[in-house]
Design an enzyme around this catalytic site. Structure first.
Site, PDB file in Angstrom:
ATOM      1  N   HIS A   1      -1.377  66.175  -6.819  1.00  0.00           N
ATOM      2  CA  HIS A   1       0.155  65.481  -6.446  1.00  0.00           C
ATOM      3  C   HIS A   1       1.382  65.833  -7.586  1.00  0.00           C
ATOM      4  O   HIS A   1       1.550  66.444  -8.321  1.00  0.00           O
ATOM      5  CB  HIS A   1      -0.555  64.743  -8.158  1.00  0.00           C
ATOM      6  CG  HIS A   1       0.609  63.353  -8.619  1.00  0.00           C
ATOM      7  ND1 HIS A   1       0.847  62.251  -8.710  1.00  0.00           N
ATOM      8  CD2 HIS A   1       2.234  63.732  -9.250  1.00  0.00           C
ATOM      9  CE1 HIS A   1       2.044  61.597  -9.230  1.00  0.00           C
ATOM     10  NE2 HIS A   1       2.958  63.025  -9.942  1.00  0.00           N
TER      11      HIS A   1
ATOM     12  N   ASP B   1      -3.732  54.690  -2.776  1.00  0.00           N
ATOM     13  CA  ASP B   1      -2.919  54.987  -4.218  1.00  0.00           C
ATOM     14  C   ASP B   1      -2.905  53.746  -4.709  1.00  0.00           C
ATOM     15  O   ASP B   1      -1.699  53.294  -5.879  1.00  0.00           O
ATOM     16  CB  ASP B   1      -1.407  55.614  -3.921  1.00  0.00           C
ATOM     17  CG  ASP B   1      -1.342  55.781  -5.210  1.00  0.00           C
ATOM     18  OD1 ASP B   1      -2.328  56.175  -6.239  1.00  0.00           O
ATOM     19  OD2 ASP B   1      -0.233  56.570  -6.071  1.00  0.00           O
TER      20      ASP B   1
ATOM     21  N   HIS C   1      -2.185  47.586 -12.218  1.00  0.00           N
ATOM     22  CA  HIS C   1      -1.666  47.621 -13.801  1.00  0.00           C
ATOM     23  C   HIS C   1      -1.615  45.834 -14.067  1.00  0.00           C
ATOM     24  O   HIS C   1      -1.375  44.687 -13.307  1.00  0.00           O
ATOM     25  CB  HIS C   1       0.065  47.880 -14.240  1.00  0.00           C
ATOM     26  CG  HIS C   1       0.317  49.415 -14.145  1.00  0.00           C
ATOM     27  ND1 HIS C   1      -0.684  50.489 -14.352  1.00  0.00           N
ATOM     28  CD2 HIS C   1       0.579  50.303 -12.477  1.00  0.00           C
ATOM     29  CE1 HIS C   1      -0.337  51.337 -14.175  1.00  0.00           C
ATOM     30  NE2 HIS C   1       0.352  51.608 -13.285  1.00  0.00           N
TER      31      HIS C   1
HETATM   32  O1  DOR Z   1       2.371  55.021  -9.222  1.00  0.00           O
HETATM   33  C1  DOR Z   1       1.429  56.144  -9.575  1.00  0.00           C
HETATM   34  N1  DOR Z   1       0.246  54.860 -10.080  1.00  0.00           N
HETATM   35  N2  DOR Z   1       1.250  56.935  -9.473  1.00  0.00           N
HETATM   36  C2  DOR Z   1       0.250  57.768  -9.070  1.00  0.00           C
HETATM   37  O2  DOR Z   1       0.662  58.973  -9.225  1.00  0.00           O
HETATM   38  C3  DOR Z   1      -0.171  57.632 -10.637  1.00  0.00           C
HETATM   39  C4  DOR Z   1      -0.197  55.798 -10.066  1.00  0.00           C
HETATM   40  C5  DOR Z   1      -1.321  55.140 -11.707  1.00  0.00           C
HETATM   41  O3  DOR Z   1      -2.484  55.721 -12.221  1.00  0.00           O
HETATM   42  O4  DOR Z   1      -1.109  54.294 -12.241  1.00  0.00           O
HETATM   43 ZN    ZN Z   2      -0.339  60.236  -7.425  1.00  0.00          ZN
END
Ligand code: DOR
Ligand code: ZN
Length: 427
Positions: free
Chosen positions: A179, A305, A309
């Protein structure tokens, strides 16, 4: 148990072929791929007008379990994966506890087996607690089934520590997934640094925050001989550095996420926190470079990715919201709508970046339809137009900037080990 997939356009990136054929599955394995296979004794799946591909592999997803089950669980993430056409998912270790030892990896694997939908390959942490201070027990991680190591979500700040991580990973045959983010440049930033961040009054994350680390890790990979994979490449400069390193023979691969080949920083204009992602949405020049990198093979892999949330976590001021986009259920639609339908990638190239290439990076099975292989397949309807509706996501994370977007192309069936786990969107 016999299953015959009849009359589809069969895309096999391992063989480099795209031909109208039937696929016969017997007892969970590919038994034959040919024209006019007999239907006797088999359940028949009509695939006329559809694309039949090896199962999609997402090598970068956050399944959030253990620890953050209000965002996602292995069950809800598995359901989101198969809805999105994925038959295998590699999950990042930024859970609680962090997957920095064999016990956590083993736990994830056993929960995934209980969920029983998608193959889950845990990625172990590079450093203890992903704190960037001391190396995790990589041998223990590998022994319990970790397929790679990464501190994804945060960078390994110390070059010295990254170098020893690469030395150990090389010894163990593990890929290091980096990363790339220099926190001295990115700290406090919420979006891409530039004209838009000035207009919107948000602190920026410059392209250099990514590129400085890409350059560092390419140098370290060249020196150690470690297999390096660069996560979520987002800038034109990174693409150029990777292209140069590959030409020099550095053992590097890279991935891009659908939001980075689709959206620019302009999407942040309405302060929708669903556009907040790390690395951030960049400029149109960066998007063009990422697409070019995908087309010429500089970027090997498309990975989501997937970063779910909870609604209330995202429902705050832009600079206070967590980074991340729930991507599993829109990835394939965006690949077809943005890359295939516009001629950036052929269907076969798109499938290679979703199957064979991630399988090779991680050293896991997949990406082939050869006889005897596990019958993991994804069937795509390239003509079907649909509207993204986050409220219908299987993922607990409804955090997408693509809600309401019209897409053309969708996975209509997901088959894992010969079992139809998703059909017509139903699990
Ligand atoms: O946008 C992101 N969310 N980038 C990351 O590198 C981690 C990830 C997360 O774990 O929420
Ligand atoms: Zn990342």
């Amino acid at each position: 148990m016999k299953l015959l997939i009849k009359g589809g356009m069969v895309l096999d990136p391992a063989a480099g072929t795209a031909e109208k054929k039937d696929v016969l599955i017997v007892d969970g394995k590919i038994a034959a791929v040919d024209r006019g296979l007999s239907r006797s004794g088999a359940r028949v799946l009509d695939a006329a007008g559809k694309l039949v591909a090896p199962g999609f592999i997402d090598m970068h997803a956050h399944l959030r379990e253990p620890g953050y089950t209000h965002k996602e669980t292995i069950v809800s993430g598995s359901r989101a994966a198969v809805r999105g056409g994925f038959t295998a998912v590699a999950c990042m270790p930024n859970t609680d506890p962090v997957a920095d030892c064999g016990a956590v990896v083993a736990h994830i694997k056993s929960e995934a087996a209980k969920a029983g939908l998608v193959r889950v390959y845990p990625i172990g942490a590079i450093t203890r607690g992903s704190l960037g201070l001391e190396l995790a027990e990589m041998a223990d991680l590998k022994e319990h089934g970790a397929v790679a190591v990464s501190d994804d979500g945060r960078p390994v700040g110390s070059a010295a520590l990254m170098r020893s991580a690469m030395q150990y990973a090389r010894m163990l045959g593990l890929t290091v997934i980096s990363h790339c983010e220099d926190e001295s440049l990115s700290a406090g930033g919420a979006m891409n640094e530039g004209f838009m961040s000035t207009v919107l009054g948000l602190k920026g994350i410059p392209a250099a925050a990514e590129e400085v680390m890409v350059a560092r890790d390419l140098i370290l990979a060249g020196q150690t001989g470690c297999r390096l994979h660069l996560a979520h490449v987002s800038t034109a400069g990174s693409v150029r550095l990777i292209r140069e390193a590959k030409a020099r023979g550095v053992s590097v691969t890279a991935e891009a996420a659908p939001h980075h080949f689709t959206l620019t920083e302009e999407a942040v204009a309405g302060y929708d926190t669903n556009t907040k992602v790390n690395p951030p949405l960049r400029t149109s020049e960066d998007v063009a470079a990422v697409r070019e990198g995908l087309a010429d093979g500089t970027i090997d892999v498309i990975a989501t990715d997937h970063a779910p949330h909870a609604l209330e976590e995202k429902d705050v001021e832009y600079d206070r919201a967590p980074f991340g986009i729930a991507g599993l259920e829109t990835a394939a639609g965006l690949v077809w709508s943005e890359l295939v339908n516009s001629g950036v990638l052929t269907p076969l190239q798109a499938v290679a970046r979703l199957t064979l290439n991630p399988a090779r990076v991680l050293g896991i099975p997949g990406g082939t339809l050869e006889t005897g292989a596990d019958a993991d397949l994804t069937i795509i309807d390239p003509e079907l137009t649909w509207t993204v509706d986050a409220s219908l996501f299987e993922s607990k994370g409804k955090n997408t900037p693509f809600n309401g977007r019209l897409l053309k192309g969708v996975p209509v069936a997901t088959i894992v080990g010969g079992r139809i786990v998703m059909s017509g969107g139903k699990i």
